[in-house]
Design a protein around this motif. Structure first.
Motif, PDB file in Angstrom:
ATOM      1  N   ASP A  53       0.846  -1.206   0.000  1.00  0.00           N
ATOM      2  CA  ASP A  53       0.000   0.000   0.000  1.00  0.00           C
ATOM      3  C   ASP A  53       0.875   1.247   0.000  1.00  0.00           C
ATOM      4  N   ARG A  57       1.159   3.943  -2.997  1.00  0.00           N
ATOM      5  CA  ARG A  57       0.855   5.350  -2.722  1.00  0.00           C
ATOM      6  C   ARG A  57       1.924   6.252  -3.331  1.00  0.00           C
ATOM      7  N   ALA A 351      -0.219   7.153   7.060  1.00  0.00           N
ATOM      8  CA  ALA A 351      -1.472   7.186   6.288  1.00  0.00           C
ATOM      9  C   ALA A 351      -2.546   7.938   7.068  1.00  0.00           C
TER      10      ALA A 351
END
Ligand SMILES: Cc1cc2nc3c(=O)[nH]c(=O)nc-3n(C[C@H](O)[C@H](O)[C@H](O)COP(=O)(O)OP(=O)(O)OC[C@H]3O[C@@H](n4cnc5c(N)ncnc54)[C@H](O)[C@@H]3O)c2cc1C
Length: 499
Positions: A53, A57, A351
């Motif tokens: 992830d 990103r 995040a």
């Protein structure tokens, strides 16, 4: 909000900087201060699949990342001697089989195994585990109907090369790097916020918002703002580690190995150019010399240096966001490296900080939400790690007697009771470790449950047996067609320093 200052240039600092670089597009300056003299913790080389992830990103090309960091692929962790000396099991990243009519796959397997149907091991039903055992690797299929789509993986990488890789990206995207040792942290006289950090040579770096990535010292959140540390040492007694690299051996294993010792455990993390090894131990139960002997005696290649010593306490700061400061990485907390979750917690912090990025220094709603979410995640991961120590039949040392007989947190006690009763696992919604992870460790370390799911009675054993045999065959065939892990790397992403 015009100036963000990141304190620390370890994995946490540079992972944060690479993402916060985006803020420069919004007219916010991002500055990172690091000190070569102090250095970084220098360990932290095994990851879990959520790193994808983070890479996505940032639009990181995976082959380039693997090459730059001397990385290998990681399909899970092999636990050796945890339940009993001589026993081993895998906690693979992928899924076990397929649920049938609402009944969990492991229940189906457990019934057949109990009834002596010759269905093999539970890990035979997880492609990721079968590939790991055979040292094979390829990337998963995107076709959800293909068994190969169930493969999940992470990476082992060189922590120093990873920080350098991210530093190049972050500075290339507008982050300013300042080298120097911070001597004092200046608080604003009235509000008590952090106003600036002042370097030993007198340079003053002022900011509106600070990210504390200063490592165990927790220079801003802990020292300057005084947020207390909550120790979980009574559940996680390991407080020291020794780390040493060793020469590579073959085959190149696509998994971490965690071998239990008399008062802790040893890690083995294969990279392209070396193997990372360490011994995590509890100083109340073993002395440093014995720990070093166990580490060096357990190496499977020549040591490439002297062991380096690290000290820590498992736990977390009471709040991770206080005033105008968020702590990310070791400055916020550390749960010991058994399930390689620290880098994930760094990512998770980043995040959430980006989702809740404050418009002004005092963003109380955002702060409270951040503290609740991160606090919950730390606690959930903590329970999963404690499980490995507590769910053991070992009684061969005072350390294991302590772990086996301690009172676990209530949240873990409930999960254990559910498993012991009817082999059920029910992670909380959104928990990092899903059903398959809990099943892997419970099945690997607990005795078989008292009974199984009553819904199994709706599934005739003969039919279930056919399904199991078919699935096991398909997984074996799929694994056999996968390339060797080392060959995959040589073909797609060999690093220059390899060999
Ligand atoms: C034994 C062990 C094994 C681990 N294994 C794993 C693993 O397998 N997987 C995993 O995910 N995680 C692992 N971790 C955790 C992982 O190492 C860390 O989460 C990760 O490296 C991030 O560290 P950090 O950046 O927070 O701190 P550090 O690497 O310590 O960086 C701190 C930074 O702050 C700077 N700094 C500190 N004080 C000052 C000052 N006064 N002035 C200026 N700069 C300063 C330092 O120079 C450095 O740049 C492990 C940790 C330990 C202890």
């Amino acid at each position: 909000m015009k100036r963000v200052v990141i304190v620390g240039g370890g994995t946490a600092g540079w992972m944060t900087a690479a993402v916060l670089a985006r803020l420069t597009d919004a007219g916010i300056s991002v500055t990172l201060v690091e000190s070569e003299e102090i250095g970084t913790v220098g360990v932290g080389e095994a990851t879990i699949p959520s790193l994808h992830d983070y890479n996505q990103r940032l639009g990181i090309d995976e082959d380039a990342f693997v090459r730059a960091t001397g990385a290998t692929f990681k399909l899970g962790i092999e636990f050796v001697d945890w339940r009993r000396i001589g026993e081993r099991y895998l906690h693979p990243f992928g899924t076990f089989g397929r649920d049938v009519q609402g009944v969990k796959f492991h229940q189906l397997w457990a019934r057949a195994d109990r009834d002596g149907d010759g269905v093999g091991a539970l890990e035979d039903y997880c492609l990721t585990a079968v590939a790991a055992r055979q040292a094979r690797f390829t990337r998963p299929s995107r076709d959800p109907a293909a068994v190969l789509s169930s493969l999940r993986y992470a990476f082992h990488f060189d922590a120093g090369l990873y920080a350098a890789f991210l530093r190049d990206r972050a500075t290339g995207e507008g982050v300013t790097r300042i080298e120097g040792r911070i001597g004092t942290v200046e608080l604003a006289p009235e509000r008590g916020d952090i106003a600036a950090v002042v370097l030993a040579d007198g340079r003053r770096i002022a900011g509106d918002f600070f990210v504390d990535c200063s490592g165990f010292r927790s220079l801003l959140l802990g020292e300057a703002l005084g947020v207390p540390f909550v120790s979980w040492q009574h559940w996680l007694p390991c407080d020291r580690a020794l780390a040493v690299p060793s020469a590579s051996t073959t085959p190149l294993l696509p998994y971490t190995r965690a071998t239990a010792e008399s008062a802790g455990w040893r890690w083995r993390i294969p990279l392209q150019h070396r193997v990372g090894n360490g011994h995590v131990y509890a100083s109340a139960f073993v002395d440093d010399q014995q720990a070093a002997d166990a580490l060096l005696g357990g190496l499977d290649g020549a040591a490439l240096g002297e062991p380096r010593a690290l000290r820590f306490t498992a736990g977390v700061r009471e709040r991770l966001w206080e005033r105008n400061c968020v702590a990310i990485g070791l400055a916020g907390g550390f749960l010991e490296p058994l399930e390689s979750t620290s880098i994930h917690l760094i990512q998770s912090g980043i995040a959430r900080l980006m989702s809740l990025f404050p418009g002004e220094a005092h963003a109380t709603v955002e702060r409270d939400t951040y503290n609740r979410l991160l606090g919950t995640e730390y606690r959930q991961i903590r329970d999963f790690i404690i499980l490995h120590y507590h769910a053991t039949a070992r009684d061969d040392s005072p350390f294991w007697q302590h772990c086996r007989t301690m009172t676990p947190p209530d949240t873990l006690a409930e999960k254990l009771a559910l498993w012991r009763e009817r082999g059920r696992v029910l992670p909380e919604p959104g928990e990092l470790f899903t059903d398959d992870s809990w099943v892997a460790v419970m099945a690997g370390q607990e005795a078989p449950p008292r009974a199984l799911d009553p819904l199994l009675d709706a599934l005739p054993a003969e039919e279930a047996g056919r399904f199991l045999r078919h699935l096991r065959g398909v997984i074996a065939q799929t694994a056999a067609a996968m390339p060797d892990h080392a060959a995959f790397i040589a073909r797609h992403c060999a690093s220059a320093s390899r060999g």
